[in-house]
Write an enzyme that holds these catalytic residues in place. Structure first.
Site, PDB file in Angstrom:
ATOM      1  N   ASN A   9       0.985  -1.103  -0.033  1.00  0.00           N
ATOM      2  CA  ASN A   9       0.124  -0.140   0.172  1.00  0.00           C
ATOM      3  C   ASN A   9       0.884   1.069  -0.116  1.00  0.00           C
ATOM      4  O   ASN A   9       1.565   1.381   1.044  1.00  0.00           O
ATOM      5  CB  ASN A   9      -0.758   0.034   1.235  1.00  0.00           C
ATOM      6  CG  ASN A   9      -1.648   1.280   1.378  1.00  0.00           C
ATOM      7  OD1 ASN A   9      -1.941   2.255   0.296  1.00  0.00           O
ATOM      8  ND2 ASN A   9      -2.097   1.304   2.742  1.00  0.00           N
ATOM      9  N   TRP A  10       0.870   1.854  -1.192  1.00  0.00           N
ATOM     10  CA  TRP A  10       1.818   2.897  -1.351  1.00  0.00           C
ATOM     11  C   TRP A  10       1.182   4.317  -0.612  1.00  0.00           C
ATOM     12  O   TRP A  10       1.958   5.511  -0.549  1.00  0.00           O
ATOM     13  CB  TRP A  10       2.249   3.175  -2.705  1.00  0.00           C
ATOM     14  CG  TRP A  10       2.966   2.141  -3.164  1.00  0.00           C
ATOM     15  CD1 TRP A  10       3.887   1.197  -2.597  1.00  0.00           C
ATOM     16  CD2 TRP A  10       3.751   2.328  -4.700  1.00  0.00           C
ATOM     17  NE1 TRP A  10       4.531   0.615  -3.476  1.00  0.00           N
ATOM     18  CE2 TRP A  10       4.625   1.037  -4.929  1.00  0.00           C
ATOM     19  CE3 TRP A  10       3.270   2.923  -5.788  1.00  0.00           C
ATOM     20  CZ2 TRP A  10       5.130   0.724  -5.973  1.00  0.00           C
ATOM     21  CZ3 TRP A  10       4.041   2.732  -7.004  1.00  0.00           C
ATOM     22  CH2 TRP A  10       4.861   1.557  -7.035  1.00  0.00           C
ATOM     23  N   LYS A  11       0.031   4.236  -0.146  1.00  0.00           N
ATOM     24  CA  LYS A  11      -0.513   5.617   0.237  1.00  0.00           C
ATOM     25  C   LYS A  11      -0.397   6.694  -0.530  1.00  0.00           C
ATOM     26  O   LYS A  11      -0.275   6.600  -1.614  1.00  0.00           O
ATOM     27  CB  LYS A  11       0.240   5.686   1.849  1.00  0.00           C
ATOM     28  CG  LYS A  11      -0.048   4.360   2.827  1.00  0.00           C
ATOM     29  CD  LYS A  11       0.157   4.700   4.327  1.00  0.00           C
ATOM     30  CE  LYS A  11       0.259   3.396   4.726  1.00  0.00           C
ATOM     31  NZ  LYS A  11       0.198   3.241   6.282  1.00  0.00           N
ATOM     32  N   HIS A  96      -9.315   1.189   4.773  1.00  0.00           N
ATOM     33  CA  HIS A  96      -7.957   1.125   5.354  1.00  0.00           C
ATOM     34  C   HIS A  96      -8.220   2.087   6.570  1.00  0.00           C
ATOM     35  O   HIS A  96      -9.264   3.006   6.515  1.00  0.00           O
ATOM     36  CB  HIS A  96      -7.129   1.742   4.460  1.00  0.00           C
ATOM     37  CG  HIS A  96      -5.563   1.869   4.848  1.00  0.00           C
ATOM     38  ND1 HIS A  96      -5.343   2.801   6.127  1.00  0.00           N
ATOM     39  CD2 HIS A  96      -4.720   0.874   4.807  1.00  0.00           C
ATOM     40  CE1 HIS A  96      -3.977   2.274   6.444  1.00  0.00           C
ATOM     41  NE2 HIS A  96      -3.791   1.320   5.677  1.00  0.00           N
ATOM     42  N   GLU A  98      -6.671   4.573   7.645  1.00  0.00           N
ATOM     43  CA  GLU A  98      -6.535   5.938   7.465  1.00  0.00           C
ATOM     44  C   GLU A  98      -7.721   6.540   6.712  1.00  0.00           C
ATOM     45  O   GLU A  98      -7.920   7.659   7.253  1.00  0.00           O
ATOM     46  CB  GLU A  98      -5.095   6.307   6.653  1.00  0.00           C
ATOM     47  CG  GLU A  98      -4.012   5.820   7.322  1.00  0.00           C
ATOM     48  CD  GLU A  98      -2.906   5.412   6.711  1.00  0.00           C
ATOM     49  OE1 GLU A  98      -2.888   5.361   5.613  1.00  0.00           O
ATOM     50  OE2 GLU A  98      -2.020   4.662   7.326  1.00  0.00           O
ATOM     51  N   GLU A 168      -5.661  -5.167  10.106  1.00  0.00           N
ATOM     52  CA  GLU A 168      -4.757  -4.338  10.477  1.00  0.00           C
ATOM     53  C   GLU A 168      -4.907  -3.535  11.783  1.00  0.00           C
ATOM     54  O   GLU A 168      -5.609  -2.435  11.792  1.00  0.00           O
ATOM     55  CB  GLU A 168      -4.598  -3.374   9.267  1.00  0.00           C
ATOM     56  CG  GLU A 168      -4.090  -3.744   7.829  1.00  0.00           C
ATOM     57  CD  GLU A 168      -3.753  -2.849   7.176  1.00  0.00           C
ATOM     58  OE1 GLU A 168      -2.445  -3.209   6.582  1.00  0.00           O
ATOM     59  OE2 GLU A 168      -4.103  -1.630   6.787  1.00  0.00           O
ATOM     60  N   GLY A 174       2.361   1.547  10.722  1.00  0.00           N
ATOM     61  CA  GLY A 174       3.364   2.653  10.549  1.00  0.00           C
ATOM     62  C   GLY A 174       4.056   3.331  11.813  1.00  0.00           C
ATOM     63  O   GLY A 174       4.915   4.255  11.976  1.00  0.00           O
ATOM     64  N   SER A 213       3.355  -2.778  10.294  1.00  0.00           N
ATOM     65  CA  SER A 213       4.666  -2.862  10.439  1.00  0.00           C
ATOM     66  C   SER A 213       5.235  -4.014  10.051  1.00  0.00           C
ATOM     67  O   SER A 213       6.235  -4.626  10.574  1.00  0.00           O
ATOM     68  CB  SER A 213       5.058  -2.287  11.902  1.00  0.00           C
ATOM     69  OG  SER A 213       4.693  -0.992  12.050  1.00  0.00           O
ATOM     70  N   GLY A 234       2.690  -1.172   4.066  1.00  0.00           N
ATOM     71  CA  GLY A 234       2.778   0.174   3.609  1.00  0.00           C
ATOM     72  C   GLY A 234       4.301   0.634   3.478  1.00  0.00           C
ATOM     73  O   GLY A 234       4.954   0.122   2.428  1.00  0.00           O
ATOM     74  N   GLY A 235       5.106   1.156   4.535  1.00  0.00           N
ATOM     75  CA  GLY A 235       6.317   1.505   4.362  1.00  0.00           C
ATOM     76  C   GLY A 235       7.281   0.642   3.693  1.00  0.00           C
ATOM     77  O   GLY A 235       8.090   1.334   2.858  1.00  0.00           O
TER      78      GLY A 235
HETATM   79  C1  PEP Z   1      -0.716  -0.182   5.699  1.00  0.00           C
HETATM   80  O1  PEP Z   1      -0.646   1.106   5.355  1.00  0.00           O
HETATM   81  O2  PEP Z   1      -1.875  -0.866   5.592  1.00  0.00           O
HETATM   82  C2  PEP Z   1       0.227  -0.602   6.712  1.00  0.00           C
HETATM   83  C3  PEP Z   1       0.353  -1.746   7.162  1.00  0.00           C
HETATM   84  O3  PEP Z   1       1.212   0.314   6.893  1.00  0.00           O
HETATM   85  P1  PEP Z   1       2.937  -0.152   7.460  1.00  0.00           P
HETATM   86  O4  PEP Z   1       3.296  -1.570   6.939  1.00  0.00           O
HETATM   87  O5  PEP Z   1       3.694   0.908   7.148  1.00  0.00           O
HETATM   88  O6  PEP Z   1       2.466  -0.380   9.091  1.00  0.00           O
END
Ligand code: PEP
Length: 252
Positions: A9-11, A96, A98, A168, A174, A213, A234-235
């Protein structure tokens, strides 16, 4: 046997040239994943969908991060399912945390979007997960169950089998503070029992991802758990090196 899935997920990250560079550089690792029977994909911003589709191997799944359930009309700032399909997008993330927090996306709204996506033969990736306060109050399971029951309301078992779920925990997104594999498995196993209650045997074919994470050095731990079928990341999905590390961890 459920096929493992890694979805990045590049957000709200990457310009079009950066997205193109990633797409052009991911060929070998996508081939490696496919050879090992793993589905891999990324969810770029709307403006980066086309460059990724154009420059990445066709086996790379390309998902949107949101969609509107109406086919067209007076919905300023929105993107429709036919618009995604027209550029070749077949997957879409929904709910999601966010988007739930900053855009007021509810499980009821996700339910409408999930139904519209399934009617268009697209694959929804439906996210659920609790806050730190809910986790600490010991109410994770009932909270997540409500998100699942509402988000997947009125789906047939055949439709539900096409949905991907991502669990999640918000406190792990994050933050660098990932849930232990035991916590993730416990909640994901519970989600599968809810799906079994709703959809019977179809629950055994629904892929449930863990997200929060996930990094190249911890992804293998999650994959060793019987109910965890992959990761939403994500990251650590943003650079080619790290993405390669995630695929290698998934294969291990
Ligand atoms: C996400 O945005 O879905 C996520 C899990 O982010 P991260 O891996 O950075 O915690």
């Amino acid at each position: 046997m459920r096929k493992k899935l890694l979805l990045g997920n590049w957000k709200m990250n990457k310009t079009r040239p950066e997205a193109k560079e990633f797409a052009q550089g991911c060929g070998e690792m996508v081939e490696y994943a496919v050879k090992h029977g793993i589905d891999v994909g990324v969810a770029p911003t709307f403006v980066c969908l086309c460059p990724v589709i154009k420059h990445a191997p066709k086996e790379l799944i390309v998902a949107a991060q949101n969609v509107n359930e109406h086919p067209s009309g007076a919905y300023t700032g929105e993107i429709s399912i036919p618009m995604l399909q027209e550029i070749g997008v077949e997957w879409c993330i929904l709910g999601h945390s966010e988007r739930r927090e900053y855009n007021g996306e509810t499980s009821e709204a996700c339910n409408l979007k999930i139904k519209a996506l399934l009617a268009a033969n697209m694959i929804p990736v439906y996210c659920c997960g609790e806050s730190l306060a809910t986790f600490e109050a010991g109410k994770t399971k009932e909270f997540v169950e409500e998100q699942i029951r509402t988000g997947l309301k009125d789906l047939t078992a055949e439709e539900a089998a096409k949905v991907v779920i991502a669990y999640e925990p918000i406190w792990a997104i994050g933050t660098g503070k990932s849930a232990t594999k035991e916590i993730a498995e416990d909640t994901i196993g519970y989600i599968r029992s809810v799906l079994r209650d709703m959809f019977g045997e179809a629950a055994e074919t629904i892929r449930i991802l863990y997200g929060g994470s996930v990094k190249p050095n911890n992804i293998a731990e999650y994959m060793s758990q019987p109910d965890i079928d992959g990761a939403l990341v994500g990251g650590a999905s943003l650079t080619l090196d790290s993405y390669r590390g995630l695929i290698e961890g998934l294969v291990a």
